[in-house]
Scaffold this active site. Structure first.
Site, mmCIF file in Angstrom:
data_model
loop_
_atom_site.group_PDB
_atom_site.id
_atom_site.type_symbol
_atom_site.label_atom_id
_atom_site.label_comp_id
_atom_site.label_asym_id
_atom_site.label_seq_id
_atom_site.Cartn_x
_atom_site.Cartn_y
_atom_site.Cartn_z
ATOM 1 N N TYR A 144 0.863 -1.188 0.000
ATOM 2 C CA TYR A 144 0.000 0.000 0.000
ATOM 3 C C TYR A 144 0.891 1.226 0.000
ATOM 4 O O TYR A 144 1.858 1.309 0.776
ATOM 5 C CB TYR A 144 -0.891 -0.008 1.243
ATOM 6 N N ASP A 239 9.437 2.631 -1.106
ATOM 7 C CA ASP A 239 8.457 3.326 -0.255
ATOM 8 C C ASP A 239 8.789 2.979 1.200
ATOM 9 O O ASP A 239 8.417 1.910 1.684
ATOM 10 C CB ASP A 239 7.029 2.901 -0.629
ATOM 11 N N LYS A 267 5.492 9.349 8.384
ATOM 12 C CA LYS A 267 5.390 8.796 9.745
ATOM 13 C C LYS A 267 6.493 9.305 10.672
ATOM 14 O O LYS A 267 6.444 10.449 11.125
ATOM 15 C CB LYS A 267 5.338 7.261 9.656
HETATM 16 P P1 KE4 Z 1 -0.407 8.518 4.391
HETATM 17 O O1 KE4 Z 1 -0.912 9.213 3.154
HETATM 18 O O2 KE4 Z 1 -1.501 7.733 5.080
HETATM 19 O O3 KE4 Z 1 0.360 9.449 5.333
HETATM 20 O O4 KE4 Z 1 0.713 7.438 3.917
HETATM 21 C C1 KE4 Z 1 0.365 6.475 2.969
HETATM 22 C C2 KE4 Z 1 1.335 5.320 3.053
HETATM 23 C C3 KE4 Z 1 2.298 5.196 2.065
HETATM 24 N N1 KE4 Z 1 3.199 4.189 2.092
HETATM 25 C C4 KE4 Z 1 3.194 3.277 3.100
HETATM 26 C C5 KE4 Z 1 4.215 2.181 3.103
HETATM 27 C C6 KE4 Z 1 2.226 3.366 4.137
HETATM 28 O O5 KE4 Z 1 2.230 2.447 5.138
HETATM 29 C C7 KE4 Z 1 1.278 4.395 4.113
HETATM 30 C C8 KE4 Z 1 0.194 4.529 5.160
HETATM 31 N N2 KE4 Z 1 0.108 3.463 6.091
HETATM 32 C C9 KE4 Z 1 -1.201 3.236 6.679
HETATM 33 C C10 KE4 Z 1 -1.055 2.138 7.738
HETATM 34 N N3 KE4 Z 1 -0.734 0.886 7.175
HETATM 35 C C11 KE4 Z 1 -1.800 4.458 7.245
HETATM 36 C C12 KE4 Z 1 -2.985 4.225 8.154
HETATM 37 C C13 KE4 Z 1 -4.252 4.721 7.529
HETATM 38 O O6 KE4 Z 1 -4.448 4.532 6.314
HETATM 39 O O7 KE4 Z 1 -5.052 5.282 8.300
#
Ligand code: KE4
Length: 430
Positions: A144, A239, A267
């Site tokens: 993701y 990523d 993060k």
């Molecule tokens: P954000 O746009 O949510 O800040 O980041 C997206 C993203 C991109 N790449 C990786 C590897 C990620 O894990 C994420 C976001 N992770 C999720 C949790 N697995 C965010 C939690 C959520 O969607 O509320």
């Protein structure tokens, strides 16, 4: 545990917010029941609006590697508050943050700050296409990369939890340009590049996947991917939004000894406030506006408060032995949990990468693929999740999310977690 107030707030939230949450994975759809509403966090602990306390293994989905309200982060924010919230203009601190990241991740020669991981990956993809003049993007099943249109194809995390790995609203044309390969599958890489190498702008991968639960790359597969990208003029994007500054001071790329062409971050780099970033080779980054033609922008990019929290966090994680201690504590917890699972005759295994981990209700010793993750016993996970919650431990409310330890998790928190796990494994057997 009474959760009356959480239930009341959830019912009220559902009136004004779709699904009652501002991000799907928070909704407990993957585990059943209703989401908790939290009032505060402190160190390794969360307190919900009913006053129940939990040892927190979500850590705001990864950012809080120091735990909640670390003094260094709070002090940095208080200092910045004296000077203002933001100016929509350059500040010294954003340069210091960029320099710190470039020093810790030497494959990054230049960096652009954004305000989320999604913005980071969206921008990196656009840059890769602009730089190569090609359109095809490769991602991996179960990975993701945020809710970018072209990457919501067989996506992990909340999309997987909701069973919508391919979201409506993404035009067919977008997903046609996104080729999805199985994770940790070298023959599949060879076949893709043989057929589409010359059309492939980039390959984006979580070097340690955390959105199909925690599944680290096989080193030889990642090494082969690097070589294939070089042979075909495609860019390799790591990523590291989740793994960056979580698995090692230099991210997963330092663990594997592989330099990607671009890296995306988020993060931990914001210490709990909204910061994302993308960066890499100078000859590629020079194509980003205003230096180059690939447009990318953001009102709150480099926001001084968020940058202050990020800088303070990166300062603390560089202290001697920080990651060794965290990794050892994580390994100790997982070893004890495996022992308890075995004692309860529950098929259970774990994965670990530094201070992130995966719990799998599977009889397989080593979980290396999306298929193995999906073959796990989700019902066992659900029972385990709720039993842990009842005993004061908050895990990610999804079988497809990684868990995170923080520097604030001490012996008392680990001991409480293991006592809860013993009861939770017994609950599965019931
Ligand atoms: P954000 O746009 O949510 O800040 O980041 C997206 C993203 C991109 N790449 C990786 C590897 C990620 O894990 C994420 C976001 N992770 C999720 C949790 N697995 C965010 C939690 C959520 O969607 O509320």
């Amino acid at each position: 545990m009474s959760r009356t107030k959480s239930a009341q707030w959830y019912a009220r939230a559902c009136e004004s917010i779709p699904g009652g949450v501002n991000s799907p994975v928070r909704a407990f759809r993957g585990v059943g029941g209703e989401p908790l509403f939290f009032a505060s966090g402190d160190g390794a602990w969360l307190t919900d609006v009913d006053g129940n306390r939990y040892v927190d293994y979500v850590g705001a989905w990864g950012p809080l590697i120091l735990g909640h309200r670390h003094p260094a982060v709070i002090e940095a924010l208080e200092r910045q508050l004296e000077k203002g919230l933001g100016y929509g203009a350059s500040t010294e601190a954003e340069v210091e943050l960029a320099e710190t990241v470039c020093r810790l991740l030497p494959s990054i020669e230049q960096l652009r700050l954004v305000t989320s991981g999604t913005e980071a990956t969206m921008s990196a993809i656009r840059l890769a296409r602009g730089f190569t003049g090609r359109d095809v993007v490769v991602k991996f099943e179960g990975c993701y990369h945020g809710h970018v249109d072209g990457l919501l194809v067989k996506a992990g995390s909340g999309a997987l939890t909701l069973g919508t790995p391919d979201s409506p609203g993404v035009p067919g044309g977008y997903s046609e340009l996104t080729h999805v390969l199985p994770y940790n599958d070298t023959p599949a890489l060879e076949a893709h590049f043989a057929a589409h190498g010359e059309q492939t702008a980039c390959v984006i991968i979580e070097p340690v996947a955390g959105n199909m639960n925690c599944v680290p790359s096989q080193a030889e597969t990642l090494g082969r991917l690097r070589t294939l990208c070089d042979e075909h003029g495609s860019l390799l994007i790591f990523d590291e939004v989740m793994s960056g500054f979580r698995v090692a001071p230099g991210g997963a790329q330092s663990m594997y000894g592989i330099d990607p062409d671009l890296t995306t971050l988020g993060k931990v780099i914001g210490g709990g406030l909204p910061v994302g970033a993308f960066g890499g080779r100078r000859d590629i980054m020079s194509h980003i506006a205003p230096q180059g033609p690939v447009y990318q922008a953001g009102t709150l990019a480099g926001n001084p408060l968020a940058v202050a929290a990020g800088l303070a966090t990166l300062e603390v994680i560089q202290t001697e032995g920080f990651f060794d201690t965290l990794a050892a504590r994580t390994g100790g917890l997982l070893g004890e949990m495996r022992r308890l699972g075995k004692a309860a005759s529950v098929p259970f295994s774990t994965n670990q990468a530094g201070a992130m981990f995966g719990l799998f209700f599977s009889g397989e010793d080593s979980i290396r693929s999306f298929g193995q993750v999906m073959a796990g016993n989700i019902e066992h996970f659900r029972k385990f999740f709720h039993a842990m919650l009842e005993n004061g431990v908050y895990l990610a409310p999804s079988a497809f999310e990684a868990g995170f330890l923080s520097a604030a998790h001490g012996d008392a928190e680990i001991e409480l977690t293991l006592r809860a796990a013993e009861k939770a494994f017994a609950a599965i057997g019931d």
